[in-house]
Each structure stands twice: as C-alpha cells, then as structure tokens.
Design an enzyme around this catalytic site. Sequence first.
Site, PDB file in Angstrom:
ATOM      1  N   LYS A 151     -11.600   0.399   0.263  1.00  0.00           N
ATOM      2  CA  LYS A 151     -11.633   1.836   0.061  1.00  0.00           C
ATOM      3  C   LYS A 151     -11.178   2.117  -1.361  1.00  0.00           C
ATOM      4  CE  LYS A 151      -7.255   2.503   2.590  1.00  0.00           C
ATOM      5  NZ  LYS A 151      -7.062   1.379   3.519  1.00  0.00           N
ATOM      6  N   ASP A 166      -5.986   2.837  -3.128  1.00  0.00           N
ATOM      7  CA  ASP A 166      -7.211   2.820  -2.329  1.00  0.00           C
ATOM      8  C   ASP A 166      -7.340   4.059  -1.453  1.00  0.00           C
ATOM      9  OD1 ASP A 166      -5.164   2.008  -0.655  1.00  0.00           O
ATOM     10  OD2 ASP A 166      -6.231   0.296   0.200  1.00  0.00           O
ATOM     11  N   ARG A 167      -6.248   4.835  -1.318  1.00  0.00           N
ATOM     12  CA  ARG A 167      -6.326   6.056  -0.528  1.00  0.00           C
ATOM     13  C   ARG A 167      -6.475   7.271  -1.417  1.00  0.00           C
ATOM     14  NH1 ARG A 167      -2.405   5.895   4.685  1.00  0.00           N
ATOM     15  NH2 ARG A 167      -2.803   3.732   5.248  1.00  0.00           N
ATOM     16  N   ASP A 207      -2.421   6.580  -3.053  1.00  0.00           N
ATOM     17  CA  ASP A 207      -1.279   5.831  -2.515  1.00  0.00           C
ATOM     18  C   ASP A 207      -0.880   4.731  -3.496  1.00  0.00           C
ATOM     19  OD1 ASP A 207      -3.375   4.064  -2.100  1.00  0.00           O
ATOM     20  OD2 ASP A 207      -2.576   3.315  -0.202  1.00  0.00           O
ATOM     21  N   ASP A 215      -1.362   1.536  -3.876  1.00  0.00           N
ATOM     22  CA  ASP A 215      -2.365   0.615  -4.418  1.00  0.00           C
ATOM     23  C   ASP A 215      -3.685   1.315  -4.743  1.00  0.00           C
ATOM     24  OD1 ASP A 215      -2.855   0.950  -1.696  1.00  0.00           O
ATOM     25  OD2 ASP A 215      -3.801  -1.008  -1.492  1.00  0.00           O
ATOM     26  N   SER A 269       0.785  -1.228   0.000  1.00  0.00           N
ATOM     27  CA  SER A 269       0.000   0.000   0.000  1.00  0.00           C
ATOM     28  C   SER A 269       0.823   1.287   0.000  1.00  0.00           C
ATOM     29  CB  SER A 269      -0.949  -0.038   1.190  1.00  0.00           C
ATOM     30  OG  SER A 269      -1.865   0.985   1.096  1.00  0.00           O
ATOM     31  N   HIS A 270       0.772   2.027   1.108  1.00  0.00           N
ATOM     32  CA  HIS A 270       1.454   3.328   1.164  1.00  0.00           C
ATOM     33  C   HIS A 270       2.911   3.194   1.588  1.00  0.00           C
ATOM     34  CE1 HIS A 270      -0.127   2.236   5.027  1.00  0.00           C
ATOM     35  NE2 HIS A 270       0.765   2.999   5.610  1.00  0.00           N
TER      36      HIS A 270
HETATM   37  C1  VG1 Z   1      -3.243   2.117   8.463  1.00  0.00           C
HETATM   38  C2  VG1 Z   1      -4.397   3.065   8.684  1.00  0.00           C
HETATM   39  C3  VG1 Z   1      -5.719   2.342   8.509  1.00  0.00           C
HETATM   40  C4  VG1 Z   1      -5.754   1.674   7.131  1.00  0.00           C
HETATM   41  C5  VG1 Z   1      -4.540   0.777   6.962  1.00  0.00           C
HETATM   42  C6  VG1 Z   1      -4.455   0.162   5.584  1.00  0.00           C
HETATM   43  O1  VG1 Z   1      -3.282   1.103   9.445  1.00  0.00           O
HETATM   44  O2  VG1 Z   1      -4.338   3.650   9.960  1.00  0.00           O
HETATM   45  O3  VG1 Z   1      -6.774   3.248   8.670  1.00  0.00           O
HETATM   46  O4  VG1 Z   1      -6.928   0.915   6.979  1.00  0.00           O
HETATM   47  O5  VG1 Z   1      -3.354   1.524   7.178  1.00  0.00           O
HETATM   48  O6  VG1 Z   1      -4.418   1.153   4.604  1.00  0.00           O
HETATM   49  P1  VG1 Z   1      -2.352   1.122  10.748  1.00  0.00           P
HETATM   50  O7  VG1 Z   1      -2.662  -0.160  11.459  1.00  0.00           O
HETATM   51  O8  VG1 Z   1      -0.962   1.240  10.259  1.00  0.00           O
HETATM   52  O9  VG1 Z   1      -2.765   2.336  11.517  1.00  0.00           O
HETATM   53  V1  VG1 Z   1      -3.578   0.858   3.165  1.00  0.00           V
HETATM   54  O10 VG1 Z   1      -3.954   2.030   2.121  1.00  0.00           O
HETATM   55  O11 VG1 Z   1      -2.006   0.927   3.772  1.00  0.00           O
HETATM   56  O12 VG1 Z   1      -3.930  -0.681   2.783  1.00  0.00           O
HETATM   57 CO    CO Z   2      -3.443   1.564   0.233  1.00  0.00          CO
END
Ligand code: VG1
Ligand code: CO
Length: 582
Positions: free
Chosen positions: A400, A304-305, A300, A302, A124-125
């Site tokens: 998302k 989704d953000r 981001d 992938d 992801s990010h």
């Molecule tokens: C983070 C965010 C959470 C989100 C998750 C996955 O998790 O706080 O809101 O759903 O990333 O997003 P954490 O446990 O690090 O706080 V993504 O776009 O990285 O799949």
């Molecule tokens: Co993501």
Amino acid sequence: MVVFKVSRVQTSPFDGQKPGTSGLRKKVKVFVQPNYLHNFVQATFNALTAEKVRGATLVVSGDGRYFSKDAIQIITKMAAANGVRRVWVGQNGLLSTPAVSCVIRERVGPDGSKATGAFILTASHNPGGPHEDFGIKYNMENGGPAPEGITDKIYKNTTTITEYLIAEDLPDVDISALGVTNFTGPEGPFDVEVFDSATDYVKLMKSIFDFESIRKLLTSPKFSFCYDALHGVAGAYAKRIFVDELGAQENSLLNCVPKEDFGGGHPDPNLTYAKELVARMGLGNSETQGEPPEFGAAADGDADRNMILGKRFFVTPSDSVAIIAANAVEAIPYFSAGLKGVARSMPTSAALDVAAKHLNLKFFEVPTGWKFFGNLMDAGLCSICGEESFGTGSDHIREKDGIWAVLAWLSILAYKNKDKLQDKLVTVEDIVRNHWATYGRHYYTRYDYENVDAGAAKELMAYLVKLQSSLPEVNKIVKGVRSDVSNVVNADEFEYKDPVDGSISSHQGIRYLFEDGSRLIFRLSGTGSEGATIRLYIEQYEKDPSKTGRLSHEALAPLVDVALKLSKMQEYTGRSAPTVIT
Ligand code: VG1
Ligand code: CO
C-alpha cells in the site's frame, strides 16, 4: 580492501517469533536481547531458496525507528556471511515501505544489478523509541510481503534454529553518506551501497500521475493543502514531492522530519492520533486558527497508510478506495487504458463492490493484510485495492502506498477542477457526496479494544463462533437489543481461497451478515506487540440518496448496540468503551 571472516554462532530458539499480519513486531526490549534479531534473520535466509540469498542483492532499510541503525549493521553482517553479493541501504537507513517495494521492482544498480528481496525495518503505525516497538518483515522479488507459505517456514525455522552466520569483523558502514563500500569475504566481493531514499520513488510517481495538472491545483490561490507525516519516514519524500516538484508551500508540511520515536507520538493516521492535522482541518473538538485548508492528509510511520481529509470533512478509507477506483481512468494517466480489476480486504466496506459492479470490473475480497493482493496483481487481475485501515494502493508496486493515495486524490481534484479553477472549487466533500448520491453510502466505523487480556479476547472470539451455529438464537439476541435492526441471514468465519495459487487461509475474521447488507465483523489484530487487540467493524448500506447525509455515529448507533451486546464485549474484556474509534 577489508577481508572479512564468517563465524558460525551457536544459538537457541526464542518463543513467539511468528510473523503477524505484516512481519514480526515486538517491544524494542525484546528485539535487543542477544541473538533475537539474528535468529529471525537467519530463519528468513534459511526459508528462502539459495539463489535468493547467494549472490543476491538485498535491500535493508525502514522507517528509521529506534534500533533501526543497529539492526541495519547486524543484518548487513549476516547478509555478507550468508553469501549475499550486495546490500542496498537508503540514506540514513530510511526507505518507506512503498519505496522499498519500488526499489525492488525498479532500481538498477550502477553495475546492472537488481534486488531480489528486502528486509523492511518497521513496526508501521506502532509507536517507536526505547520503550516502544520495533519490527521486521521480508519482501519478495515482486516487491510484496512474503506470502504465508514463506512466513510459515520462517516461523518454523525460528523454533529449531541452532546457529547463525555472521561476518563479525566487517566494519560498520556509514549509512549517512551516499556511495559504495567494497569488501571481500571468503567467497569473493561484497558491497554495501547507500543511495538516495527518494529518487526511485519520485521517478515512479512522475510516471503515474500528471504532475503538471496537480501543480496547477496546488499553486492555485483557490486551493490549500496540508500534509502530516507524524514524524515518520514520509517526511523523507514529502518535501521532494509536494514542495519541490508540485509547488506546495513549505509550511503546508507538518511533522515532516523523521524521528526515531516519532516525536513521542503514535504514528497512525486517524482522527485520534493525527491530532495536529485534525485540528488544522477544522475537525474534532479543538479550536481551529483561521480557515482550514481545502485538503489534508497524513501518513503512518512507514508511509504506506494515508488519511484523506477535506475542509472539516473526513473521508473513510473504504470510501476513498471506491472513489479512487471510480475516477482513476479519467483522472490518472497510469490507468487511462482501463482497470484490470479491484480488490478490498474483507472488513473493508462494500463501497468498492458497488462501484465495481457499476463499472463492470472484476472484484475480489481477500483477508486482511497486503500480502493477499500481490498474487492478484502479479496475475494481472487487479489494478486498485484498499483496506479500511487507511491503506490504499495499486499495481504500480506490491505494498500500500500513502503518498500515492494523496497524489491520486489530488489528481481527482485537479481533474474535477480542470478549466474551472477560477470559479467555485469542487471540494473533497463535494466529490464524496456526489459519489454517495450515485452509488449509495456505506456508513462505517471500527472499534479497537487495544491491549486486552489475550485469554479474554480468545474466549470472546470462541463464544462468537459458537453462537454462529444457531441463527435463530442470534436473531433472538439481535431483536432483543434492537427490533429495528434487520435479520442476520448468514454468519461464518471468513476463509479465502487464493484464485491464483489455490492456497487457503482460514479463520480470517468472524462475520455476521444482515439481510439489508449490514455487516458486523470481529477480528483479532495481528500487528500488536503485547496482549490482544479486538477489532470490531460495523457497516450499514444506505441506497436512498435522501438518507446518505446523516451523521455516521447516529446512523450506526443501533448496529453498534447490537454488536456490543451480541459479543458480550464488556463482560469478556471489562471495557466499557473502545480504545480507538475510527
Ligand atoms: C492492521 C490492519 C491491516 C493492515 C495491517 C498492516 O492489521 O488491520 O489492514 O494491513 O495492520 O498495516 P491487524 O492485523 O492489526 O488488524 V501497517 O501500515 O501497520 O503495515
Ligand atoms: Co504502515
């Protein structure tokens, strides 16, 4: 036709293959160890019921980060050996996380087949490249992330695994070329189909939004637009949607060529990491060349953000979901019959709660992570949901959806400017300020302390839990720091009981709740790959319309002060400042 054999390969468990908030994320150097990925994939197959594997259609793709191409070949060979009937791969292995969810739910193969699940290859990010992160997660038949019941089973399987199945002699499939490749194994045919990454997703978006009205907005000389994919997989969709379908200028796309290492950047759409966009929008300290666009957004890795920006204006994600919910019925055809309900993650601000109350909508508060929204949506209880972490979405899929959020905002702008595009434009900032005037404003900020010593982070959390047993003690500390802050009236660890299946998720964040509605929340991140990340969420509600225009950091300064001293942040972590403030 190639006939392949199935090998059983002896293996032994690796420590720490526990899926976090959204799948298993580790450094690439961990994932490339012999058998590491294999163990996790086999543990996943073993955690699913036989009919989800044998004869099934599986999607395997991701955000295109380094190691994805190898991982796709490995998973394909293991799928073949485990009796999967066919694997679907987006061209070049690219599918955004929302597009995977869409493909599971909507795509019908040439022979009428439908997918029952997916391996999504993304961290992801988190940054990508040989020295950065890789990740994998499994999504279910509804298109959403595997629920905790399944991820717990997967983890348990990884701790006892002794062998995995693989079709070692299956040749690598060329994933750059569209088409179907047929193979035969001991149990019959096995196919790999490479398909266009964007077609299904674009079709779904066109069924949700009024593309004609968005096109009018985007092609109006009054309006200007900018989208930054941060070299993530959103680039594979941006040109098709914003330029080809909606008429945006090609030069309004920034960093829209997907790269294995995201161009060396951090593909996280916030004010710190989306530097180029932030500068172009006239925010931050950088000098802007010329007049900033009216609207800017970023995604981001992938996709989704989303981050939504107006000209010299930042929209907090917590406000964004509330504003989308408040305007959806009028502005977005998909919602014209009304909303079933709305939901937010616990640390997300209560802006959505206030809007839900005004609009008389069902409302839910769930733990962090998208997997908790899926049950509500499957049960028809929730139409729109969001997280403070730049995640917004709806029941059109079970993830998302970054581009969806941008289209939702463009729809609202198009609606507000309907028939008025010749006059003064109603801007992003106007929409947000009007929302505050109606509903009040939730001042909000998040402090992230990344890569903190894991032991120290645990101690800090344990200290905060212990402190909760005495509210008088808490208030003594609070008042000692700032006498102008209201009293803490409740403090707990958030626990969630799923209203649909009754399952319970505990230890989902430490909350300090104040008399005036302010909140301090402390959580440990579940998506990092090294050390620990402490997240501190700070929120304050201002109902008085004459006080909703303050600078956020000024309004929140007293609460920030209280949070840092209450938690002994510097003492425990050795950090005098957070890594990222959003
Ligand atoms: C983070 C965010 C959470 C989100 C998750 C996955 O998790 O706080 O809101 O759903 O990333 O997003 P954490 O446990 O690090 O706080 V993504 O776009 O990285 O799949
Ligand atoms: Co993501």
